[in-house]
Design a protein around this motif. Sequence first.
Motif, PDB file in Angstrom:
ATOM      1  N   ASP A 191       0.795  -1.225   0.000  1.00  0.00           N
ATOM      2  CA  ASP A 191       0.000   0.000   0.000  1.00  0.00           C
ATOM      3  C   ASP A 191       0.830   1.279   0.000  1.00  0.00           C
ATOM      4  O   ASP A 191       0.268   2.371   0.134  1.00  0.00           O
ATOM      5  CB  ASP A 191      -0.923   0.013   1.228  1.00  0.00           C
ATOM      6  N   CYS A 192       2.145   1.156  -0.127  1.00  0.00           N
ATOM      7  CA  CYS A 192       2.993   2.350  -0.105  1.00  0.00           C
ATOM      8  C   CYS A 192       3.920   2.349  -1.324  1.00  0.00           C
ATOM      9  O   CYS A 192       4.334   1.290  -1.804  1.00  0.00           O
ATOM     10  CB  CYS A 192       3.827   2.395   1.174  1.00  0.00           C
ATOM     11  N   ALA A 193       4.235   3.550  -1.802  1.00  0.00           N
ATOM     12  CA  ALA A 193       5.010   3.674  -3.042  1.00  0.00           C
ATOM     13  C   ALA A 193       6.464   4.039  -2.754  1.00  0.00           C
ATOM     14  O   ALA A 193       6.756   4.911  -1.938  1.00  0.00           O
ATOM     15  CB  ALA A 193       4.389   4.735  -3.949  1.00  0.00           C
ATOM     16  N   SER A 194       7.352   3.365  -3.487  1.00  0.00           N
ATOM     17  CA  SER A 194       8.776   3.686  -3.432  1.00  0.00           C
ATOM     18  C   SER A 194       9.256   4.000  -4.838  1.00  0.00           C
ATOM     19  O   SER A 194       8.571   3.737  -5.825  1.00  0.00           O
ATOM     20  CB  SER A 194       9.578   2.524  -2.854  1.00  0.00           C
ATOM     21  N   MET A 195      10.455   4.521  -4.912  1.00  0.00           N
ATOM     22  CA  MET A 195      11.045   4.898  -6.189  1.00  0.00           C
ATOM     23  C   MET A 195      12.427   4.275  -6.286  1.00  0.00           C
ATOM     24  O   MET A 195      13.212   4.329  -5.338  1.00  0.00           O
ATOM     25  CB  MET A 195      11.142   6.421  -6.286  1.00  0.00           C
TER      26      MET A 195
END
Length: 227
Positions: A191-195
Amino acid sequence: MYSKSHAGSCLHCACPAFVALCLILLGAVAVLTVLYISHDLKLKERLELQDQLSKNQTEHGQHDLSRNSADSRRNCFQRELSCPKKWEYHGGKCYFFSENRLNWTRSRDHCISIGGHLAIKSIEEQEFMGRLVQSKMMTDNDRFWIGLTDEQVETQWLWVDNTPLDEMIRHWLEKEPDNWTVILINPTGEDCASMGKGYPTDSDNWHDENCATLHKSVCESISPNNG
């Protein structure tokens, strides 16, 4: 046998023709000499002009280098004035690439504690952040949390300021977000975005991941000069 008078007559007739031929040859030589001198002068003038142009271009290039160097120093000075130490300036904002490996929630709180928030990306920021992320990645598995999550409602991605994700600036890795869920391994989904990298040639992909994963992070704040 020709008589002496007849021979003299022929010689008398040939002399003017010979003289005329000589004069013609002399005239031709004179004309060629003038043309050669004229060509030589034009060639010298052309070479001198090329030398002058080359010198001007060199001086102009040196002037541009000097000006660019001065601009670079001025921009560095402006960045130093615009952002706190170790923060990167871009487009009126400051960015801090934290080396602390924390989960998404603690990364969010850490950014708040130092005067910012997890990064909110725009179209203009995508290239800038991708380039910086690439330069700061130590391994291909290095990733940075950004301020994007769908914890509240699945598939409804929101930035940390509750702004919905703009469809125009989605930069997900292929087949992401997939909310990969496996019982006993990843039961709560992603549910969380990383790059970071998805493949060796890409460094600015977005990934949906389990929010408990430990990653570095990108914090963002408004530049003090723009506040």
